[in-house]
Each structure stands twice: as C-alpha cells, then as structure tokens.
Design a protein around this motif. Structure first.
Motif, PDB file in Angstrom:
ATOM      1  N   TYR A 252       1.213  -1.399  -0.213  1.00 60.14           N
ATOM      2  CA  TYR A 252      -0.308   0.407  -0.258  1.00 60.14           C
ATOM      3  C   TYR A 252       0.819   1.135  -0.317  1.00 60.14           C
ATOM      4  O   TYR A 252       0.519   2.025  -0.143  1.00 60.14           O
ATOM      5  CB  TYR A 252      -1.220  -0.141   1.519  1.00 60.14           C
ATOM      6  CG  TYR A 252      -1.788  -1.166   1.204  1.00 60.14           C
ATOM      7  CD1 TYR A 252      -2.739  -1.332   0.539  1.00 60.14           C
ATOM      8  CD2 TYR A 252      -1.695  -1.770   2.328  1.00 60.14           C
ATOM      9  CE1 TYR A 252      -4.004  -1.905   0.209  1.00 60.14           C
ATOM     10  CE2 TYR A 252      -3.140  -3.044   2.299  1.00 60.14           C
ATOM     11  CZ  TYR A 252      -3.719  -2.947   1.453  1.00 60.14           C
ATOM     12  OH  TYR A 252      -4.758  -3.718   1.633  1.00 60.14           O
ATOM     13  N   LEU A 253       2.214   1.230   0.228  1.00 63.60           N
ATOM     14  CA  LEU A 253       2.465   2.583   0.447  1.00 63.60           C
ATOM     15  C   LEU A 253       4.061   2.749  -0.604  1.00 63.60           C
ATOM     16  O   LEU A 253       4.071   1.968  -1.394  1.00 63.60           O
ATOM     17  CB  LEU A 253       3.333   2.512   1.900  1.00 63.60           C
ATOM     18  CG  LEU A 253       2.524   2.188   3.040  1.00 63.60           C
ATOM     19  CD1 LEU A 253       3.213   2.327   4.522  1.00 63.60           C
ATOM     20  CD2 LEU A 253       1.285   2.764   2.498  1.00 63.60           C
ATOM     21  N   ALA A 254       4.428   3.796   0.072  1.00 63.60           N
ATOM     22  CA  ALA A 254       5.604   4.326  -1.557  1.00 63.60           C
ATOM     23  C   ALA A 254       6.426   5.302  -0.566  1.00 63.60           C
ATOM     24  O   ALA A 254       5.866   5.775   0.474  1.00 63.60           O
ATOM     25  CB  ALA A 254       5.145   5.074  -2.648  1.00 63.60           C
ATOM     26  N   ILE A 255       7.634   5.385  -1.343  1.00 67.54           N
ATOM     27  CA  ILE A 255       8.307   6.785  -0.553  1.00 67.54           C
ATOM     28  C   ILE A 255       7.909   7.748  -1.459  1.00 67.54           C
ATOM     29  O   ILE A 255       7.717   8.076  -2.588  1.00 67.54           O
ATOM     30  CB  ILE A 255       9.968   6.075  -1.133  1.00 67.54           C
ATOM     31  CG1 ILE A 255      10.489   4.302  -0.403  1.00 67.54           C
ATOM     32  CG2 ILE A 255      10.733   7.407  -0.059  1.00 67.54           C
ATOM     33  CD1 ILE A 255       9.970   5.066   1.072  1.00 67.54           C
ATOM     34  N   ASP A 256       8.014   8.411  -0.863  1.00 68.19           N
ATOM     35  CA  ASP A 256       8.004  10.232  -1.041  1.00 68.19           C
ATOM     36  C   ASP A 256       9.202  11.220  -0.590  1.00 68.19           C
ATOM     37  O   ASP A 256       9.822  10.848   0.356  1.00 68.19           O
ATOM     38  CB  ASP A 256       6.479  11.042  -0.681  1.00 68.19           C
ATOM     39  CG  ASP A 256       5.652  11.486  -1.967  1.00 68.19           C
ATOM     40  OD1 ASP A 256       7.189  13.166  -2.629  1.00 68.19           O
ATOM     41  OD2 ASP A 256       5.466  12.311  -1.512  1.00 68.19           O
ATOM     42  N   TYR A 257       9.538  11.887  -0.913  1.00 64.80           N
ATOM     43  CA  TYR A 257      10.071  12.766  -0.589  1.00 64.80           C
ATOM     44  C   TYR A 257      10.234  14.691  -0.807  1.00 64.80           C
ATOM     45  O   TYR A 257       9.262  14.844  -1.213  1.00 64.80           O
ATOM     46  CB  TYR A 257      11.792  12.437  -1.619  1.00 64.80           C
ATOM     47  CG  TYR A 257      11.838  12.974  -3.075  1.00 64.80           C
ATOM     48  CD1 TYR A 257      11.086  12.570  -3.797  1.00 64.80           C
ATOM     49  CD2 TYR A 257      11.975  14.241  -3.448  1.00 64.80           C
ATOM     50  CE1 TYR A 257      11.121  12.389  -5.031  1.00 64.80           C
ATOM     51  CE2 TYR A 257      11.487  14.844  -4.945  1.00 64.80           C
ATOM     52  CZ  TYR A 257      11.034  13.196  -5.631  1.00 64.80           C
ATOM     53  OH  TYR A 257      10.709  13.963  -6.836  1.00 64.80           O
ATOM     54  N   TYR A 258      11.182  14.956   0.341  1.00 61.62           N
ATOM     55  CA  TYR A 258      10.972  17.070   0.961  1.00 61.62           C
ATOM     56  C   TYR A 258      12.550  16.927  -0.049  1.00 61.62           C
ATOM     57  O   TYR A 258      13.307  16.499   1.300  1.00 61.62           O
ATOM     58  CB  TYR A 258      10.716  16.627   2.145  1.00 61.62           C
ATOM     59  CG  TYR A 258      10.511  18.588   1.990  1.00 61.62           C
ATOM     60  CD1 TYR A 258       9.214  18.873   2.558  1.00 61.62           C
ATOM     61  CD2 TYR A 258      11.991  19.134   2.444  1.00 61.62           C
ATOM     62  CE1 TYR A 258       9.978  20.220   2.168  1.00 61.62           C
ATOM     63  CE2 TYR A 258      11.638  20.335   3.311  1.00 61.62           C
ATOM     64  CZ  TYR A 258      10.075  21.197   2.813  1.00 61.62           C
ATOM     65  OH  TYR A 258      10.342  22.563   3.080  1.00 61.62           O
ATOM     66  N   ALA A 259      12.524  17.843  -0.785  1.00 63.33           N
ATOM     67  CA  ALA A 259      14.020  18.524  -0.867  1.00 63.33           C
ATOM     68  C   ALA A 259      14.064  19.504  -0.478  1.00 63.33           C
ATOM     69  O   ALA A 259      13.090  20.889  -0.706  1.00 63.33           O
ATOM     70  CB  ALA A 259      13.605  18.623  -3.372  1.00 63.33           C
ATOM     71  N   ARG A 260      15.544  19.631   0.050  1.00 66.44           N
ATOM     72  CA  ARG A 260      15.317  20.899   0.413  1.00 66.44           C
ATOM     73  C   ARG A 260      16.062  22.200  -0.590  1.00 66.44           C
ATOM     74  O   ARG A 260      16.549  21.178  -1.283  1.00 66.44           O
ATOM     75  CB  ARG A 260      16.247  20.487   1.530  1.00 66.44           C
ATOM     76  CG  ARG A 260      15.361  20.778   3.052  1.00 66.44           C
ATOM     77  CD  ARG A 260      15.839  20.014   4.276  1.00 66.44           C
ATOM     78  NE  ARG A 260      15.088  19.091   4.596  1.00 66.44           N
ATOM     79  CZ  ARG A 260      14.621  18.867   5.706  1.00 66.44           C
ATOM     80  NH1 ARG A 260      13.661  20.505   5.498  1.00 66.44           N
ATOM     81  NH2 ARG A 260      14.229  18.208   6.156  1.00 66.44           N
TER      82      ARG A 260
ATOM     83  N   ILE B  79       2.459  22.718   7.536  1.00 66.96           N
ATOM     84  CA  ILE B  79       2.803  21.248   8.395  1.00 66.96           C
ATOM     85  C   ILE B  79       3.465  20.241   7.578  1.00 66.96           C
ATOM     86  O   ILE B  79       4.205  19.391   8.022  1.00 66.96           O
ATOM     87  CB  ILE B  79       1.107  20.572   7.743  1.00 66.96           C
ATOM     88  CG1 ILE B  79       0.164  21.563   9.012  1.00 66.96           C
ATOM     89  CG2 ILE B  79       1.099  19.892   8.559  1.00 66.96           C
ATOM     90  CD1 ILE B  79      -1.214  20.967   8.977  1.00 66.96           C
ATOM     91  N   HIS B  80       3.853  20.675   6.189  1.00 63.46           N
ATOM     92  CA  HIS B  80       4.410  19.880   5.499  1.00 63.46           C
ATOM     93  C   HIS B  80       5.613  19.726   5.771  1.00 63.46           C
ATOM     94  O   HIS B  80       6.453  18.758   5.871  1.00 63.46           O
ATOM     95  CB  HIS B  80       3.859  20.490   3.900  1.00 63.46           C
ATOM     96  CG  HIS B  80       4.145  19.113   2.349  1.00 63.46           C
ATOM     97  ND1 HIS B  80       3.179  18.055   2.654  1.00 63.46           N
ATOM     98  CD2 HIS B  80       5.215  18.625   1.360  1.00 63.46           C
ATOM     99  CE1 HIS B  80       3.470  17.347   1.576  1.00 63.46           C
ATOM    100  NE2 HIS B  80       4.239  17.974   1.132  1.00 63.46           N
ATOM    101  N   THR B  81       6.367  20.583   6.177  1.00 58.59           N
ATOM    102  CA  THR B  81       7.568  21.370   6.378  1.00 58.59           C
ATOM    103  C   THR B  81       8.115  20.264   7.211  1.00 58.59           C
ATOM    104  O   THR B  81       8.829  19.590   7.553  1.00 58.59           O
ATOM    105  CB  THR B  81       7.919  22.248   6.154  1.00 58.59           C
ATOM    106  OG1 THR B  81       7.675  23.271   4.114  1.00 58.59           O
ATOM    107  CG2 THR B  81      10.044  22.926   5.929  1.00 58.59           C
ATOM    108  N   SER B  82       7.427  20.518   8.256  1.00 58.22           N
ATOM    109  CA  SER B  82       7.109  20.304   9.965  1.00 58.22           C
ATOM    110  C   SER B  82       7.356  19.006  10.051  1.00 58.22           C
ATOM    111  O   SER B  82       8.058  18.019  10.825  1.00 58.22           O
ATOM    112  CB  SER B  82       6.478  20.941  10.416  1.00 58.22           C
ATOM    113  OG  SER B  82       5.371  20.282  10.539  1.00 58.22           O
TER     114      SER B  82
END
Ligand code: SF4
Length: 165
Positions: A46-54, A117-120
């Motif tokens: 059910y899941l996948a890897i997402d990422y946050y790019a700084r 919220i997304h960033t935290s």
C-alpha cells in the motif's frame, strides 16, 4: 472531523484524489497493526516513498500511501500523484482510524499553514530515516529522472487542477 466521522467535503476528497498525506515516523507500524499486517507487507502492498527536497538539494524520504500513478513499494517521482490507494469507491478513507498524520490535520486552512505542516513532517523524518531504509530496498537511490511523458502528464494534471479551482 473525528475518528468516527471523517470529513468527506469536496475539498478533502479532492486532496485524496490528487496527493495522499504523509505519515509521521512510527505511524506505519500502527496502521499495519490495525490491518493485522507486518509493516513490511503493509509497505509492499500500500505505501511508497515520497521525498522532501530542501533548497540545498538534500532529500528527506517520507512514507506515504501509494496512488493510482505511484506503485506500492516504489518511489514517488516527477509524475502526477493520483488517487490514494486507501480512497474507497464511495470516496471514503479506507484507513480512517489510522490515516497519516497529514491527512488527519484540518485541511480547511490557508495554504501557508498546509505548507508548514508538510515541512514540519519532513523535518520530523530527518532523524528517522532508518524506518524508511528498513522498508525500502532502494533507499538512497535518487528519485527517478523525469521523462518527457512525465512532464506532459504533470502539465495536464496542473491544467486539470486549475480547471477545478
Ligand atoms: S489515507 Fe485516507 S485521508 Fe489520506 S489521502 Fe488516503 S484516503 Fe485520503
């Protein structure tokens, strides 16, 4: 919104159809347990890897529900994200009692709060990358490079979103 009464307003359902919210560290094990599955089986199905790019280019990996466009066990890339795998045919959250932290927030707020919220959430994951690494064999690989087809798909998705505003 309460555990018994999920919000099914058009705005919330539209978000579920475009981009699932992110889990916080530790939540995946709880959600898997609720469904009577191991965390690994839950991730693979059910899941996948997402990422946050700084800004510096550093990526923080996070756990997210997969979607119609992002296969379970895979990596979010440069593609329109699509409908959450947990959204039922009657537009309800199929894991409401254990939905991701981000989904459980009050989405009826200004865009700036949503971004905070997304960033935290991404910041919280920085010290919990082992949880991602343990589930995802491809941990550490860069996200897939966008193709021309990905770019066109993303453009059409953005135009589609604008038409709904
Ligand atoms: S987990 Fe539930 S609330 Fe979150 S995006 Fe999926 S269907 Fe929507």
């Amino acid at each position: 919104m309460t555990p018994e009464n999920p919000c099914t307003c058009p705005g919330c359902v539209a978000a579920c159809k475009r981009k699932p919210g992110w889990f916080m560290p530790g939540e995946v094990a709880q959600a898997a347990s609720l469904l009577g599955m191991s965390a690994q089986d839950f991730f693979d199905r059910y899941l996948a890897i997402d990422y946050y790019a700084r800004e510096e280019g550093e990526l923080t990996n996070v756990l997210s529900p997969a979607t119609t466009n992002i296969e379970p066990g895979g990596y979010f890339g440069f593609r329109p994200h699509g409908r959450c795998v947990f959204l039922t045919t009657d537009d309800r959250c199929g894991i409401h009692a254990a939905k991701p932290f981000e989904c459980a927030q009050d989405l009826h707020r200004p865009e700036s709060d949503f971004q905070n919220i997304h960033t935290s959430i991404a910041d919280t994951w920085v010290d919990h990358q082992d949880e991602v690494r343990a589930l995802f064999p491809g941990y550490g690989e860069p996200p897939p490079e966008p193709t021309i087809v990905d770019g066109l798909d993303m453009l059409f998705a953005m135009l589609d979103d604008l038409g709904r505003l």
